[in-house]
Design a protein around this motif. Structure first.
Motif, short mmCIF file in Angstrom:
data_model
loop_
_atom_site.label_atom_id
_atom_site.label_comp_id
_atom_site.label_asym_id
_atom_site.label_seq_id
_atom_site.Cartn_x
_atom_site.Cartn_y
_atom_site.Cartn_z
N LYS A 1 51.81 34.34 -4.04
CA LYS A 1 51.85 33.34 -4.62
C LYS A 1 51.96 31.75 -5.09
N SER A 2 51.10 31.55 -4.47
CA SER A 2 50.15 30.79 -5.12
C SER A 2 49.00 30.78 -6.50
N ASN A 3 47.79 31.53 -6.70
CA ASN A 3 47.93 31.67 -7.93
C ASN A 3 47.73 33.10 -8.56
N PRO A 4 49.02 33.58 -9.14
CA PRO A 4 49.28 35.45 -9.31
C PRO A 4 48.19 35.49 -10.78
N ASN A 5 47.48 34.45 -11.46
CA ASN A 5 46.04 35.24 -12.60
C ASN A 5 45.09 35.55 -11.20
N LEU A 6 44.83 36.08 -10.48
CA LEU A 6 44.25 36.08 -9.62
C LEU A 6 44.35 37.86 -9.07
N LEU A 7 45.57 38.17 -9.15
CA LEU A 7 45.94 39.20 -9.10
C LEU A 7 45.32 40.39 -9.89
N VAL A 8 45.44 39.47 -11.34
CA VAL A 8 44.76 40.74 -12.59
C VAL A 8 42.63 41.14 -11.64
N ALA A 9 42.64 40.42 -11.27
CA ALA A 9 41.25 40.89 -10.55
C ALA A 9 41.24 42.05 -10.03
N HIS A 10 42.63 41.98 -8.74
CA HIS A 10 42.32 43.27 -7.87
C HIS A 10 43.26 44.24 -8.59
N ALA A 11 43.77 43.90 -9.22
CA ALA A 11 44.51 44.88 -9.93
C ALA A 11 44.05 46.24 -10.44
N LYS B 1 37.84 31.97 -11.29
CA LYS B 1 38.29 32.25 -10.25
C LYS B 1 38.43 33.87 -10.42
N VAL B 2 38.71 34.16 -11.43
CA VAL B 2 39.36 35.68 -11.42
C VAL B 2 37.76 36.42 -11.54
N LEU B 3 37.11 35.99 -11.61
CA LEU B 3 35.82 36.51 -11.63
C LEU B 3 35.23 36.46 -10.16
N ASP B 4 34.98 35.69 -9.39
CA ASP B 4 34.86 35.12 -7.64
C ASP B 4 35.86 35.66 -6.39
N GLU B 5 37.20 36.37 -7.47
CA GLU B 5 38.01 36.31 -6.73
C GLU B 5 37.26 38.87 -6.50
N ALA B 6 36.87 39.20 -8.01
CA ALA B 6 36.97 40.26 -7.88
C ALA B 6 35.80 40.47 -7.20
N VAL B 7 34.56 39.87 -7.14
CA VAL B 7 33.35 39.36 -6.14
C VAL B 7 33.80 39.58 -4.40
N ARG B 8 34.63 38.85 -4.13
CA ARG B 8 35.00 38.64 -3.52
C ARG B 8 35.85 39.74 -2.72
N ALA B 9 36.42 40.26 -3.42
CA ALA B 9 37.41 41.61 -3.25
C ALA B 9 36.54 42.71 -3.07
N PHE B 10 35.38 42.76 -3.72
CA PHE B 10 34.28 43.94 -2.88
C PHE B 10 32.97 43.79 -2.00
N GLU B 11 32.81 42.66 -1.85
CA GLU B 11 32.19 41.77 -0.81
C GLU B 11 32.92 42.11 0.16
N PHE B 12 34.56 41.62 0.58
CA PHE B 12 35.52 42.04 1.88
C PHE B 12 34.94 43.96 2.14
N ASN B 13 34.91 44.86 0.86
CA ASN B 13 34.90 46.00 1.13
C ASN B 13 33.89 46.80 1.78
N ILE B 14 32.90 46.03 1.13
CA ILE B 14 31.51 46.09 1.50
C ILE B 14 31.17 46.33 2.85
#
Length: 267
Positions: free
Chosen positions: A121-131, A195-208
């Motif tokens: 909703k707020s920043n679709p650019n960041l969906l790229v990192a998760h997808a 921000k996209v790079l930060d989001e990729a790191v954030r996703a990995f860290e959350f999961n670990i």
């Protein structure tokens, strides 16, 4: 993200670089090593499917809604990559026709899904990192993990492991090349790129973090029972959700959904 700037301008290469350490840590966690050895149990696998369903329901809902967004359109491949329908088939196989009433969504999965909906909703650019981390991870590891799961759980057909199959992708290697090329063509400002790079790191860290907690609970989970047969002949997750141990373990179970597949990603 200064280090990322030194490895070239391709977004895919930069994500690979900034998540490299996280990737290694995820690959070498004990539970992931156990999975590769074929030591996953049916209850764990069903928790995986429940978590995957909620995560992909959120991710694909946001990708669909933002399919014409400049950052999403280039990497929008619903025919080739969509996982929701295969997951629904798997869940029906294990839980029966009324599977929707039996699925328990772990708290950690809720948090991940909420994050996907928030950025959709707020920043679709960041969906790229998760997808990218989800789909390419699942595509890379699907064949291997599908066979391991099939053998470990004694499944005699493709029933129950539809998630691992990508019939719309004839060559995973060529498709991943296409996907990276499309993703690298996305135009982002320097700030958006960071921000996209930060989001990729954030996703990995959350999961670990969740993964480490789950490993501590494994022995308690096994001691709590919850075994059963396939085709719905199991103790429903809803029936055991009153146990504090099971509630906590279910809350941690998302790690299999968010790390076990992605650690195989040939970024």
């Amino acid at each position: 993200m200064k280090g990322a700037n030194r490895i070239g301008s391709d977004l895919s290469e930069q994500i690979k670089e900034v998540t490299k350490d996280n990737h290694v840590r995820a690959e070498n966690t004990q539970l992931m090593l156990n999975y590769q050895k074929g030591q996953i149990t049916l209850p764990q696998y069903k928790i995986l499917l429940c978590s995957l369903y909620e995560i992909y329901r959120a991710l694909e809902s946001e990708l669909d809604r933002n399919s014409s967004h400049p950052a999403v359109e280039p990497i929008y491949f619903p025919q080739e990559l969509a996982r929701l329908e295969p997951l629904e088939r798997d869940l029906e196989y294990f839980f029966g026709p009324q599977w929707r009433k039996q699925v328990i969504v772990p708290a950690a999965t809720h948090k991940y899904a909420e994050r996907l909906r928030e950025i959709g909703k707020s920043n679709p650019n960041l969906l790229v990192a998760h997808a990218y981390t989800r789909y390419l991870g699942d595509l890379s590891g699907g064949q291997v993990l599908g066979k391991i799961t099939q053998k470990t759980l004694g499944l005699n057909s493709n029933e129950g492991v539809a998630f691992f199959s990508f019939p719309g992708v004839t060559s995973p290697h060529r498709f991943k090349q296409l996907y990276r090329s499309r993703m690298n063509s996305i135009e982002l400002s320097e700030e958006e790129h960071r921000k996209v790079l930060d989001e990729a790191v954030r996703a990995f860290e959350f999961n670990i973090e969740v993964f480490d907690d789950l490993q501590k609970m494994l022995s308690i989970t096994e001691a709590s029972g919850g075994s059963g047969n396939q085709n719905g002949q199991t103790t429903p997750l809803t029936a055991i959700s009153g146990s504090p141990v099971i509630q906590f373990t279910l809350g941690l179970g998302v790690v299999l959904a968010t790390v076990a597949m992605g650690v195989y990603a040939a970024f």
